[in-house]
Scaffold this motif. Structure first.
Motif, PDB file in Angstrom:
ATOM      1  N   THR A  16       0.842  -1.192   0.000  1.00  0.00           N
ATOM      2  CA  THR A  16       0.000   0.000   0.000  1.00  0.00           C
ATOM      3  C   THR A  16       0.882   1.248   0.000  1.00  0.00           C
ATOM      4  OG1 THR A  16      -0.067   0.214   2.411  1.00  0.00           O
ATOM      5  CG2 THR A  16      -1.736  -1.233   1.384  1.00  0.00           C
ATOM      6  N   GLU A  17       0.274   2.370  -0.261  1.00  0.00           N
ATOM      7  CA  GLU A  17       1.000   3.646  -0.234  1.00  0.00           C
ATOM      8  C   GLU A  17       1.573   3.886   1.161  1.00  0.00           C
ATOM      9  OE1 GLU A  17       1.561   7.736   0.789  1.00  0.00           O
ATOM     10  OE2 GLU A  17      -0.252   6.657   1.372  1.00  0.00           O
ATOM     11  N   ARG A  18       0.823   3.553   2.204  1.00  0.00           N
ATOM     12  CA  ARG A  18       1.288   3.746   3.588  1.00  0.00           C
ATOM     13  C   ARG A  18       2.490   2.848   3.893  1.00  0.00           C
ATOM     14  NH1 ARG A  18      -1.194   6.605   7.290  1.00  0.00           N
ATOM     15  NH2 ARG A  18      -0.472   5.211   8.942  1.00  0.00           N
ATOM     16  N   GLN A  19       2.495   1.627   3.365  1.00  0.00           N
ATOM     17  CA  GLN A  19       3.640   0.737   3.562  1.00  0.00           C
ATOM     18  C   GLN A  19       4.858   1.262   2.812  1.00  0.00           C
ATOM     19  OE1 GLN A  19       1.335  -2.737   2.332  1.00  0.00           O
ATOM     20  NE2 GLN A  19       2.180  -3.811   4.114  1.00  0.00           N
ATOM     21  N   LEU A  20       4.663   1.783   1.620  1.00  0.00           N
ATOM     22  CA  LEU A  20       5.778   2.292   0.828  1.00  0.00           C
ATOM     23  C   LEU A  20       6.458   3.488   1.487  1.00  0.00           C
ATOM     24  CD1 LEU A  20       4.334   2.030  -2.769  1.00  0.00           C
ATOM     25  CD2 LEU A  20       6.245   0.720  -1.822  1.00  0.00           C
ATOM     26  N   ARG A  21       5.690   4.309   2.172  1.00  0.00           N
ATOM     27  CA  ARG A  21       6.296   5.483   2.807  1.00  0.00           C
ATOM     28  C   ARG A  21       6.680   5.254   4.259  1.00  0.00           C
ATOM     29  NH1 ARG A  21       2.496   8.839   5.492  1.00  0.00           N
ATOM     30  NH2 ARG A  21       0.348   8.309   4.970  1.00  0.00           N
ATOM     31  N   GLY A  22       6.531   4.021   4.756  1.00  0.00           N
ATOM     32  CA  GLY A  22       6.993   3.668   6.091  1.00  0.00           C
ATOM     33  C   GLY A  22       6.020   3.989   7.206  1.00  0.00           C
ATOM     34  N   ALA A  23       4.773   4.324   6.869  1.00  0.00           N
ATOM     35  CA  ALA A  23       3.775   4.621   7.896  1.00  0.00           C
ATOM     36  C   ALA A  23       3.160   3.347   8.470  1.00  0.00           C
ATOM     37  CB  ALA A  23       2.686   5.515   7.319  1.00  0.00           C
ATOM     38  N   ASP A  24       3.172   2.268   7.690  1.00  0.00           N
ATOM     39  CA  ASP A  24       2.650   0.972   8.120  1.00  0.00           C
ATOM     40  C   ASP A  24       3.717  -0.093   7.909  1.00  0.00           C
ATOM     41  OD1 ASP A  24       0.179   2.162   8.578  1.00  0.00           O
ATOM     42  OD2 ASP A  24      -0.760   1.335   6.795  1.00  0.00           O
ATOM     43  N   VAL A  45      14.119   0.725  -6.428  1.00  0.00           N
ATOM     44  CA  VAL A  45      13.302  -0.095  -7.306  1.00  0.00           C
ATOM     45  C   VAL A  45      13.170   0.623  -8.643  1.00  0.00           C
ATOM     46  CG1 VAL A  45      11.116   0.884  -6.482  1.00  0.00           C
ATOM     47  CG2 VAL A  45      11.159  -1.401  -7.472  1.00  0.00           C
ATOM     48  N   ASP A  46      13.083  -0.153  -9.712  1.00  0.00           N
ATOM     49  CA  ASP A  46      12.856   0.409 -11.040  1.00  0.00           C
ATOM     50  C   ASP A  46      11.352   0.599 -11.207  1.00  0.00           C
ATOM     51  OD1 ASP A  46      13.041   1.236 -13.696  1.00  0.00           O
ATOM     52  OD2 ASP A  46      13.060  -0.820 -14.446  1.00  0.00           O
ATOM     53  N   THR A  52      13.837   4.671  -8.332  1.00  0.00           N
ATOM     54  CA  THR A  52      13.306   5.472  -7.228  1.00  0.00           C
ATOM     55  C   THR A  52      13.635   4.786  -5.905  1.00  0.00           C
ATOM     56  OG1 THR A  52      11.338   6.627  -6.425  1.00  0.00           O
ATOM     57  CG2 THR A  52      11.019   4.403  -7.249  1.00  0.00           C
ATOM     58  N   SER A  53      13.660   5.568  -4.848  1.00  0.00           N
ATOM     59  CA  SER A  53      13.977   5.041  -3.517  1.00  0.00           C
ATOM     60  C   SER A  53      12.714   4.886  -2.693  1.00  0.00           C
ATOM     61  CB  SER A  53      14.914   5.999  -2.781  1.00  0.00           C
ATOM     62  OG  SER A  53      16.120   6.131  -3.473  1.00  0.00           O
ATOM     63  N   TRP A  54      12.742   3.905  -1.796  1.00  0.00           N
ATOM     64  CA  TRP A  54      11.692   3.772  -0.796  1.00  0.00           C
ATOM     65  C   TRP A  54      12.333   3.346   0.501  1.00  0.00           C
ATOM     66  CZ3 TRP A  54       9.075  -1.144   0.609  1.00  0.00           C
ATOM     67  CH2 TRP A  54       9.655  -2.261   0.035  1.00  0.00           C
ATOM     68  N   PHE A  55      11.646   3.574   1.611  1.00  0.00           N
ATOM     69  CA  PHE A  55      12.231   3.413   2.932  1.00  0.00           C
ATOM     70  C   PHE A  55      11.323   2.534   3.800  1.00  0.00           C
ATOM     71  CE2 PHE A  55      13.669   7.249   0.977  1.00  0.00           C
ATOM     72  CZ  PHE A  55      15.027   7.271   1.235  1.00  0.00           C
ATOM     73  N   PRO A  56      11.379   1.214   3.602  1.00  0.00           N
ATOM     74  CA  PRO A  56      10.487   0.314   4.334  1.00  0.00           C
ATOM     75  C   PRO A  56      10.794   0.275   5.822  1.00  0.00           C
ATOM     76  CG  PRO A  56      12.138  -0.943   3.164  1.00  0.00           C
ATOM     77  CD  PRO A  56      12.307   0.480   2.742  1.00  0.00           C
ATOM     78  N   ARG A  57       9.710   0.101   6.590  1.00  0.00           N
ATOM     79  CA  ARG A  57       9.833  -0.084   8.029  1.00  0.00           C
ATOM     80  C   ARG A  57       8.909  -1.228   8.430  1.00  0.00           C
ATOM     81  NH1 ARG A  57       9.541   5.560  11.126  1.00  0.00           N
ATOM     82  NH2 ARG A  57       7.313   5.267  10.798  1.00  0.00           N
ATOM     83  N   THR A  58       9.206  -1.802   9.574  1.00  0.00           N
ATOM     84  CA  THR A  58       8.414  -2.913  10.089  1.00  0.00           C
ATOM     85  C   THR A  58       8.128  -2.691  11.569  1.00  0.00           C
ATOM     86  OG1 THR A  58       8.277  -5.323  10.139  1.00  0.00           O
ATOM     87  CG2 THR A  58      10.398  -4.376  10.668  1.00  0.00           C
TER      88      THR A  58
END
Length: 64
Positions: A16-24, A45-46, A52-58
């Motif tokens: 989801t968009e929230r997972q991609l931006r590290g909110a979830d 990721v291409d 582009t960059s993304w910043f996953p969190r758990t």
């Protein structure tokens, strides 16, 4: 590669968009805050020919 960046994650297109931006959490979708989130490091990721960059969190429960 070792550390958080070596952890295999779901494909960005499946998140989801929230997972991609590290909110979830990238695994269970639990809502995160700065005190509860475990940073998994910058990923790239291409996206349609552009890198582009993304910043996953758990959450702590899903952290390795």
């Amino acid at each position: 590669m070792t550390g958080p960046a070596a952890i295999e994650l779901p494909a960005p297109e499946d998140l989801t968009e929230r997972q991609l931006r590290g909110a979830d959490c990238v695994r269970c979708e639990t809502r995160l805050d700065n005190g509860s989130a475990v940073d998994l490091g910058k990923r790239t990721v291409d996206a349609h020919g552009t890198t582009t960059s993304w910043f996953p969190r758990t959450c702590a429960g899903c952290a390795p």
